[in-house]
Motif scaffolding. Structure first.
Motif, PDB file in Angstrom:
ATOM      1  N   ALA A   1       0.852  -1.183   0.000  1.00 14.51           N
ATOM      2  CA  ALA A   1       0.000   0.000   0.000  1.00 14.51           C
ATOM      3  C   ALA A   1       0.891   1.237   0.000  1.00 14.51           C
ATOM      4  CB  ALA A   1      -0.892  -0.011   1.239  1.00 14.51           C
ATOM      5  N   GLY A   2       0.413   2.303  -0.567  1.00 13.69           N
ATOM      6  CA  GLY A   2       1.186   3.543  -0.584  1.00 13.69           C
ATOM      7  C   GLY A   2       1.533   4.036   0.801  1.00 13.69           C
ATOM      8  N   ASP A   3       0.701   3.680   1.786  1.00 17.01           N
ATOM      9  CA  ASP A   3       0.932   4.119   3.167  1.00 17.01           C
ATOM     10  C   ASP A   3       1.441   2.986   4.061  1.00 17.01           C
ATOM     11  OD1 ASP A   3      -1.410   2.642   3.142  1.00 17.01           O
ATOM     12  OD2 ASP A   3      -2.532   4.016   4.414  1.00 17.01           O
ATOM     13  N   VAL A   4       2.095   2.001   3.468  1.00 17.85           N
ATOM     14  CA  VAL A   4       2.598   0.857   4.234  1.00 17.85           C
ATOM     15  C   VAL A   4       3.468   1.321   5.403  1.00 17.85           C
ATOM     16  CG1 VAL A   4       4.668   0.519   2.791  1.00 17.85           C
ATOM     17  CG2 VAL A   4       3.711  -1.418   4.054  1.00 17.85           C
ATOM     18  N   LEU A   5       3.356   0.611   6.512  1.00 20.18           N
ATOM     19  CA  LEU A   5       4.230   0.817   7.663  1.00 20.18           C
ATOM     20  C   LEU A   5       5.137  -0.398   7.729  1.00 20.18           C
ATOM     21  CD1 LEU A   5       5.136   2.270  10.247  1.00 20.18           C
ATOM     22  CD2 LEU A   5       3.290   1.058  11.451  1.00 20.18           C
TER      23      LEU A   5
ATOM     24  N   ARG B   1      -7.398  -6.060   1.382  1.00 23.04           N
ATOM     25  CA  ARG B   1      -7.846  -6.115  -0.008  1.00 23.04           C
ATOM     26  C   ARG B   1      -8.363  -4.724  -0.377  1.00 23.04           C
ATOM     27  NH1 ARG B   1     -10.368 -11.238  -2.080  1.00 23.04           N
ATOM     28  NH2 ARG B   1     -10.879 -11.435   0.100  1.00 23.04           N
ATOM     29  N   ARG B   2      -7.703  -4.126  -1.375  1.00 17.91           N
ATOM     30  CA  ARG B   2      -8.089  -2.798  -1.864  1.00 17.91           C
ATOM     31  C   ARG B   2      -8.289  -2.886  -3.369  1.00 17.91           C
ATOM     32  NH1 ARG B   2      -3.909   1.158   1.442  1.00 17.91           N
ATOM     33  NH2 ARG B   2      -4.930   0.927   3.473  1.00 17.91           N
ATOM     34  N   ASP B   3      -9.390  -2.388  -3.823  1.00 14.67           N
ATOM     35  CA  ASP B   3      -9.700  -2.419  -5.261  1.00 14.67           C
ATOM     36  C   ASP B   3      -9.555  -3.825  -5.835  1.00 14.67           C
ATOM     37  OD1 ASP B   3     -10.201   0.361  -5.273  1.00 14.67           O
ATOM     38  OD2 ASP B   3      -8.048   0.769  -5.516  1.00 14.67           O
ATOM     39  N   GLY B   4      -9.966  -4.825  -5.045  1.00 12.09           N
ATOM     40  CA  GLY B   4      -9.991  -6.197  -5.528  1.00 12.09           C
ATOM     41  C   GLY B   4      -8.690  -6.966  -5.447  1.00 12.09           C
TER      42      GLY B   4
ATOM     43  N   GLY C   1     -12.810 -11.345   5.674  1.00  7.82           N
ATOM     44  CA  GLY C   1     -13.238 -10.263   4.796  1.00  7.82           C
ATOM     45  C   GLY C   1     -12.068  -9.713   4.012  1.00  7.82           C
ATOM     46  N   ASP C   2     -11.848  -8.409   4.144  1.00  5.92           N
ATOM     47  CA  ASP C   2     -10.786  -7.739   3.389  1.00  5.92           C
ATOM     48  C   ASP C   2      -9.516  -7.518   4.194  1.00  5.92           C
ATOM     49  OD1 ASP C   2     -12.329  -7.618   1.111  1.00  5.92           O
ATOM     50  OD2 ASP C   2     -13.124  -5.628   1.559  1.00  5.92           O
TER      51      ASP C   2
END
Length: 152
Positions: free
Chosen positions: A34-38, A115-118, A82-83
């Motif tokens: 993710a763009g904001d990964v930690l 899960r983001r945008d599938g 879920g996601d």
């Protein structure tokens, strides 16, 4: 509880990670995040926030090797609800650094995925090596077989 589809997708994410390391493809690894990964990686600094901070560290890791790095995943556990999901595993890094030093170390890793945008992306990456409180040194040379010998 993990659905079979989510478990397969998370396992595929790890297989793609292993393949990207074999190709020394930092871009493919960054695309999984993710763009904001930690990230709490084995290499300094203590924490990185955002794929734009993680990518240069990955490039530097690859650039340090004359041969490798090898990256073998063992004892992969995945779960999702879920996601939100996670992957926990051990990985063995091998190779020869440009300095001439040989590397053979085991690392513990947990990836928290969403899960983001599938598609699944890593939102938190946490890696560590065992630590010896008597010497104050990391024990990266331990292997999963050492645990088996101790009955763990």
């Amino acid at each position: 509880m993990t659905t079979d589809g989510a478990a397969r997708e998370l396992r595929d994410l790890i297989e793609a990670r292993v393949a990207a390391v074999a190709r020394r493809d930092a871009g493919a690894l960054a695309a999984q995040q993710a763009g904001d990964v930690l990230a709490f990686n084995v290499l300094p600094p203590l924490r990185l926030r955002g794929a734009d901070e993680v990518a240069p560290q990955t490039e530097a890791w690859f650039d340090a090797y004359a041969d490798g790095p090898g990256y073998e995943v063992r004892e992969l556990h995945v779960d999702a609800d879920g996601d939100l999901g996670y992957c926990a595993f051990l990985y063995h890094v091998t190779g020869r650094l440009k300095s001439g030093a040989d590397v053979s170390m085991w690392v513990r890793a947990t990836l928290v995925c969403r899960r983001r945008d599938g598609r699944w992306v890593v939102v938190h990456d946490h890696e560590s090596i065992p630590w010896d409180p008597e010497s104050g040194q990391g024990l990266a040379g331990l292997s999963p077989d050492d645990d088996a010998e101790r009955g763990n």
